[in-house]
Design a protein around this motif. Sequence first.
Motif, PDB file in Angstrom:
ATOM      1  N   ILE A   3       0.827  -1.207   0.000  1.00  0.00           N
ATOM      2  CA  ILE A   3       0.000   0.000   0.000  1.00  0.00           C
ATOM      3  C   ILE A   3       0.860   1.255   0.000  1.00  0.00           C
ATOM      4  O   ILE A   3       0.353   2.357   0.137  1.00  0.00           O
ATOM      5  CB  ILE A   3      -0.954   0.016   1.213  1.00  0.00           C
ATOM      6  N   GLY A   4       2.173   1.080  -0.151  1.00  0.00           N
ATOM      7  CA  GLY A   4       3.057   2.227  -0.268  1.00  0.00           C
ATOM      8  C   GLY A   4       3.568   2.785   1.034  1.00  0.00           C
ATOM      9  O   GLY A   4       4.151   3.863   1.056  1.00  0.00           O
ATOM     10  N   ILE A   5       3.370   2.070   2.138  1.00  0.00           N
ATOM     11  CA  ILE A   5       3.857   2.534   3.435  1.00  0.00           C
ATOM     12  C   ILE A   5       4.804   1.490   3.997  1.00  0.00           C
ATOM     13  O   ILE A   5       4.438   0.319   4.121  1.00  0.00           O
ATOM     14  CB  ILE A   5       2.697   2.773   4.418  1.00  0.00           C
ATOM     15  N   SER A   6       6.024   1.887   4.318  1.00  0.00           N
ATOM     16  CA  SER A   6       7.008   0.939   4.827  1.00  0.00           C
ATOM     17  C   SER A   6       8.090   1.696   5.577  1.00  0.00           C
ATOM     18  O   SER A   6       8.117   2.931   5.605  1.00  0.00           O
ATOM     19  CB  SER A   6       7.634   0.133   3.682  1.00  0.00           C
ATOM     20  N   PHE A   7       8.998   0.926   6.167  1.00  0.00           N
ATOM     21  CA  PHE A   7      10.166   1.499   6.834  1.00  0.00           C
ATOM     22  C   PHE A   7      11.420   1.294   5.988  1.00  0.00           C
ATOM     23  O   PHE A   7      12.529   1.351   6.487  1.00  0.00           O
ATOM     24  CB  PHE A   7      10.362   0.868   8.217  1.00  0.00           C
ATOM     25  N   GLY A   8      11.233   1.053   4.697  1.00  0.00           N
ATOM     26  CA  GLY A   8      12.367   0.866   3.808  1.00  0.00           C
ATOM     27  C   GLY A   8      12.303  -0.478   3.109  1.00  0.00           C
ATOM     28  O   GLY A   8      11.460  -1.331   3.403  1.00  0.00           O
ATOM     29  N   ALA A   9      13.204  -0.672   2.172  1.00  0.00           N
ATOM     30  CA  ALA A   9      13.214  -1.905   1.389  1.00  0.00           C
ATOM     31  C   ALA A   9      13.615  -3.095   2.245  1.00  0.00           C
ATOM     32  O   ALA A   9      14.393  -2.972   3.189  1.00  0.00           O
ATOM     33  CB  ALA A   9      14.182  -1.756   0.218  1.00  0.00           C
ATOM     34  N   ILE A  10      13.064  -4.266   1.907  1.00  0.00           N
ATOM     35  CA  ILE A  10      13.430  -5.497   2.605  1.00  0.00           C
ATOM     36  C   ILE A  10      14.915  -5.768   2.401  1.00  0.00           C
ATOM     37  O   ILE A  10      15.434  -5.665   1.293  1.00  0.00           O
ATOM     38  CB  ILE A  10      12.590  -6.681   2.083  1.00  0.00           C
ATOM     39  N   GLY A  11      15.602  -6.119   3.470  1.00  0.00           N
ATOM     40  CA  GLY A  11      17.036  -6.373   3.391  1.00  0.00           C
ATOM     41  C   GLY A  11      17.885  -5.155   3.678  1.00  0.00           C
ATOM     42  O   GLY A  11      19.110  -5.216   3.589  1.00  0.00           O
ATOM     43  N   SER A  12      17.228  -4.035   4.029  1.00  0.00           N
ATOM     44  CA  SER A  12      17.988  -2.822   4.343  1.00  0.00           C
ATOM     45  C   SER A  12      18.846  -3.044   5.580  1.00  0.00           C
ATOM     46  O   SER A  12      18.498  -3.822   6.468  1.00  0.00           O
ATOM     47  CB  SER A  12      17.036  -1.644   4.584  1.00  0.00           C
ATOM     48  N   THR A  17      16.511   2.023   8.512  1.00  0.00           N
ATOM     49  CA  THR A  17      15.066   1.982   8.251  1.00  0.00           C
ATOM     50  C   THR A  17      14.284   2.522   9.439  1.00  0.00           C
ATOM     51  O   THR A  17      13.285   1.968   9.843  1.00  0.00           O
ATOM     52  CB  THR A  17      14.615   0.544   7.949  1.00  0.00           C
ATOM     53  N   ASN A  18      14.785   3.598  10.031  1.00  0.00           N
ATOM     54  CA  ASN A  18      14.130   4.156  11.211  1.00  0.00           C
ATOM     55  C   ASN A  18      13.179   5.294  10.878  1.00  0.00           C
ATOM     56  O   ASN A  18      12.728   6.009  11.754  1.00  0.00           O
ATOM     57  CB  ASN A  18      15.174   4.636  12.222  1.00  0.00           C
ATOM     58  N   GLN A  19      12.861   5.475   9.599  1.00  0.00           N
ATOM     59  CA  GLN A  19      11.921   6.502   9.186  1.00  0.00           C
ATOM     60  C   GLN A  19      10.833   5.882   8.320  1.00  0.00           C
ATOM     61  O   GLN A  19      11.107   5.049   7.459  1.00  0.00           O
ATOM     62  CB  GLN A  19      12.629   7.615   8.411  1.00  0.00           C
ATOM     63  N   LEU A  20       9.596   6.296   8.577  1.00  0.00           N
ATOM     64  CA  LEU A  20       8.463   5.804   7.805  1.00  0.00           C
ATOM     65  C   LEU A  20       8.510   6.405   6.406  1.00  0.00           C
ATOM     66  O   LEU A  20       8.690   7.609   6.242  1.00  0.00           O
ATOM     67  CB  LEU A  20       7.158   6.190   8.502  1.00  0.00           C
ATOM     68  N   GLN A  21       8.355   5.545   5.393  1.00  0.00           N
ATOM     69  CA  GLN A  21       8.412   5.991   4.004  1.00  0.00           C
ATOM     70  C   GLN A  21       7.051   5.808   3.352  1.00  0.00           C
ATOM     71  O   GLN A  21       6.375   4.805   3.571  1.00  0.00           O
ATOM     72  CB  GLN A  21       9.475   5.209   3.232  1.00  0.00           C
ATOM     73  N   LEU A  22       6.643   6.780   2.551  1.00  0.00           N
ATOM     74  CA  LEU A  22       5.335   6.764   1.904  1.00  0.00           C
ATOM     75  C   LEU A  22       5.500   6.867   0.399  1.00  0.00           C
ATOM     76  O   LEU A  22       6.125   7.799  -0.104  1.00  0.00           O
ATOM     77  CB  LEU A  22       4.476   7.927   2.419  1.00  0.00           C
ATOM     78  N   ASP A  23       4.939   5.870  -0.298  1.00  0.00           N
ATOM     79  CA  ASP A  23       4.866   5.905  -1.755  1.00  0.00           C
ATOM     80  C   ASP A  23       3.435   6.307  -2.103  1.00  0.00           C
ATOM     81  O   ASP A  23       2.515   5.492  -2.052  1.00  0.00           O
ATOM     82  CB  ASP A  23       5.210   4.533  -2.340  1.00  0.00           C
ATOM     83  N   GLU A  24       3.247   7.573  -2.413  1.00  0.00           N
ATOM     84  CA  GLU A  24       1.893   8.097  -2.619  1.00  0.00           C
ATOM     85  C   GLU A  24       1.177   7.406  -3.768  1.00  0.00           C
ATOM     86  O   GLU A  24      -0.034   7.151  -3.696  1.00  0.00           O
ATOM     87  CB  GLU A  24       1.965   9.605  -2.878  1.00  0.00           C
ATOM     88  N   THR A  25       1.901   7.048  -4.822  1.00  0.00           N
ATOM     89  CA  THR A  25       1.274   6.393  -5.976  1.00  0.00           C
ATOM     90  C   THR A  25       0.708   5.035  -5.589  1.00  0.00           C
ATOM     91  O   THR A  25      -0.440   4.696  -5.921  1.00  0.00           O
ATOM     92  CB  THR A  25       2.298   6.230  -7.114  1.00  0.00           C
ATOM     93  N   LYS A  26       1.493   4.230  -4.855  1.00  0.00           N
ATOM     94  CA  LYS A  26       1.021   2.913  -4.419  1.00  0.00           C
ATOM     95  C   LYS A  26      -0.177   3.042  -3.489  1.00  0.00           C
ATOM     96  O   LYS A  26      -1.131   2.261  -3.572  1.00  0.00           O
ATOM     97  CB  LYS A  26       2.150   2.159  -3.716  1.00  0.00           C
ATOM     98  N   LEU A  27      -0.124   4.019  -2.591  1.00  0.00           N
ATOM     99  CA  LEU A  27      -1.225   4.196  -1.649  1.00  0.00           C
ATOM    100  C   LEU A  27      -2.501   4.589  -2.378  1.00  0.00           C
ATOM    101  O   LEU A  27      -3.585   4.065  -2.084  1.00  0.00           O
ATOM    102  CB  LEU A  27      -0.861   5.250  -0.605  1.00  0.00           C
TER     103      LEU A  27
END
Length: 220
Positions: A3-12, A17-27
């Motif tokens: 849904i475009g909300i994560s703490f970074g890519a898997i395997g980071s 990955t201590n900041q919440l990331q928002l992909d507005e397009t996916k959301l």
Amino acid sequence: SEIGISFGAIGSAVGTTNQLQLDETKLRNALANNPNAVYDLFAATSGATLTTSGDIVAVSGKPTAAPSSGRYVIISDGAGNLTAEFRDESNNVLWTNTGTITAGGTNSTLIPGLVITAASTLTGAQSEIQVTYREGVLQRLDRYLDSTLGAEGVVSTRGDGFQQRLRQIDLQMERFEARLEDRRAQLIRQFSALERLLAEMQQQGAQLGMQLASLMGSGQ
């Protein structure tokens, strides 16, 4: 991340990955394609299944008043009068309500969020509805923040521990200062006694000198 909300890519790497990331397009796409799934992810959800058919033979909807997983027990007197109890998994009664229903009819107010359907003939048989409850992201976040920052949370508990430790240190300092003051008073008393003894010895020495001088004078 679907849904475009994560703490970074898997395997980071850890610590990146201590900041919440928002992909507005996916959301936006997730909200457009499946808004209910996005809602269910963030909000608490619950489902209801009729497990024991008595005077109630069908149920639909989602219970909105169930605070946890458990079951609704619907007690019927056979004359259309119903009592609903919500019991948690330890069988504690947490909620009750009363209502009425007609044979073959429905009721949408006895249990908030649910529509129950009565049997064509009411016999007074008890019915049970199993409720499954799942916390959403917001509920989990709220519980985490409460456990961390609340009155009984980790921060408060540690703060109380620090305050208690400081009080213990203050008490130890007070006791040490009291012992130090007692020792100082003892040394002062000993020094005063030593001064008096020295003065007495000096006085005795002076008297002895005078006596010796007198003896020497009388012997000439």
